[in-house]
Design an enzyme around this catalytic site. Structure first.
Site, PDB file in Angstrom:
ATOM      1  N   ASP A 161       0.840  -1.197   0.000  1.00  0.00           N
ATOM      2  CA  ASP A 161       0.000   0.000   0.000  1.00  0.00           C
ATOM      3  C   ASP A 161       0.884   1.260   0.000  1.00  0.00           C
ATOM      4  OD1 ASP A 161      -2.163  -1.676   0.212  1.00  0.00           O
ATOM      5  OD2 ASP A 161      -2.354  -1.439   2.383  1.00  0.00           O
TER       6      ASP A 161
HETATM    7  N1  URA Z   1      -1.321  -5.851   3.931  1.00  0.00           N
HETATM    8  C1  URA Z   1      -1.784  -4.599   3.911  1.00  0.00           C
HETATM    9  O1  URA Z   1      -2.813  -4.304   4.498  1.00  0.00           O
HETATM   10  N2  URA Z   1      -1.075  -3.660   3.249  1.00  0.00           N
HETATM   11  C2  URA Z   1       0.073  -3.926   2.605  1.00  0.00           C
HETATM   12  O2  URA Z   1       0.676  -3.016   2.030  1.00  0.00           O
HETATM   13  C3  URA Z   1       0.546  -5.242   2.634  1.00  0.00           C
HETATM   14  C4  URA Z   1      -0.164  -6.186   3.293  1.00  0.00           C
END
Ligand code: URA
Length: 239
Positions: free
Chosen positions: A103
């Site tokens: 993310d």
């Molecule tokens: N899980 C999440 O919620 N975000 C990420 O970036 C990776 C795994």
């Protein structure tokens, strides 16, 4: 392989840019100036130089990045800076892409490559490549949460995750720090897993992906090529 292809794949520009380099007489093959784009070279045996700089040909590139917050795991984006924008100019020309996504607000280990087959295999659910994250949680993580995650927590869209390993590192003032290892890579998975037990992830950093471990020497935004050992074990895992 064609000389222009070798140069383009090595980050010396597009095929058109490479043609200009050749035309300008900047390229030598085995110490002889070579101006022809379609000239055939042996990528491992011939000595190719651009402005006297030796071209080290690699079929594929594999980079480990410590992704900072605020950049997106994509090759292009209309609004945000991408992880590819963080690469130096030569690497940006190698048609690299992030292998899997973190993310925008997640930090840590990101593999960047141009080997589509390896990427496909590593991301395939059949391969069960474990991913380990360090997380700060708004809320007190309990033994009951460990048991739920181990059993398989059901996240918002009625999907039940594969068993995940949760380790509580510390809890202070209503905030827990944890390490969590998951086998899949669903959208916002870790955040959604904690939401399912009424807690919120406030910081997330990926530490490991399969055999690959984030190099603690890489500052946020920095990257380096994988070592031969790292690459060999990653390839073994993906086969
Ligand atoms: N899980 C999440 O919620 N975000 C990420 O970036 C990776 C795994």
């Amino acid at each position: 392989m064609r000389l222009d292809k070798l140069l383009a794949n090595s980050g010396f520009g597009s095929r058109t840019e490479v043609k200009s380099l050749l035309k300008a007489g900047a390229v030598t093959v085995n110490d002889t100036r070579q101006k022809e784009a379609k000239y055939q070279v042996n990528a491992t045996q011939d000595k190719v130089e651009v402005h006297g700089e030796l071209v080290v040909y690699e079929e594929f590139t594999y980079l480990m990045m410590n992704k900072p917050q605020g950049v997106v795991s994509a090759t292009e984006d209309n609004w945000d800076e991408t992880v590819i924008d963080l690469l130096d100019e030569r690497d940006q020309l190698k048609k690299l892409f992030p292998v899997g996504r973190l993310d925008k607000d997640t930090e840590g280990l990101l593999l960047i490559s141009n080997n589509g087959v390896l990427a496909h295999n590593l991301l395939s659910p059949k391969k069960h490549v474990d991913k380990t994250y360090f997380a700060k949680i708004d809320g007190v993580v309990t033994e009951a949460d460990i048991a739920i995650f181990k059993e398989g927590v059901t996240i918002s869209d009625n999907y039940t995750c594969k068993p995940a390993e949760l380790v509580i590192l510390a809890t202070e003032n209503g905030i827990s720090t944890v390490e969590i290892t998951i086998q899949e890579g669903k959208f916002h998975q870790v955040k959604r897993m904690f939401e399912a037990v009424d807690k919120q992830v406030t910081y997330l950093k990926r530490l490991r992906m399969g055999t690959l471990e984030l190099d603690a020497g890489l500052a946020l935004g920095e990257y380096r090529p994988l070592t031969e050992k790292e690459l060999a074990s990653l390839i073994a895992k993906s086969e």
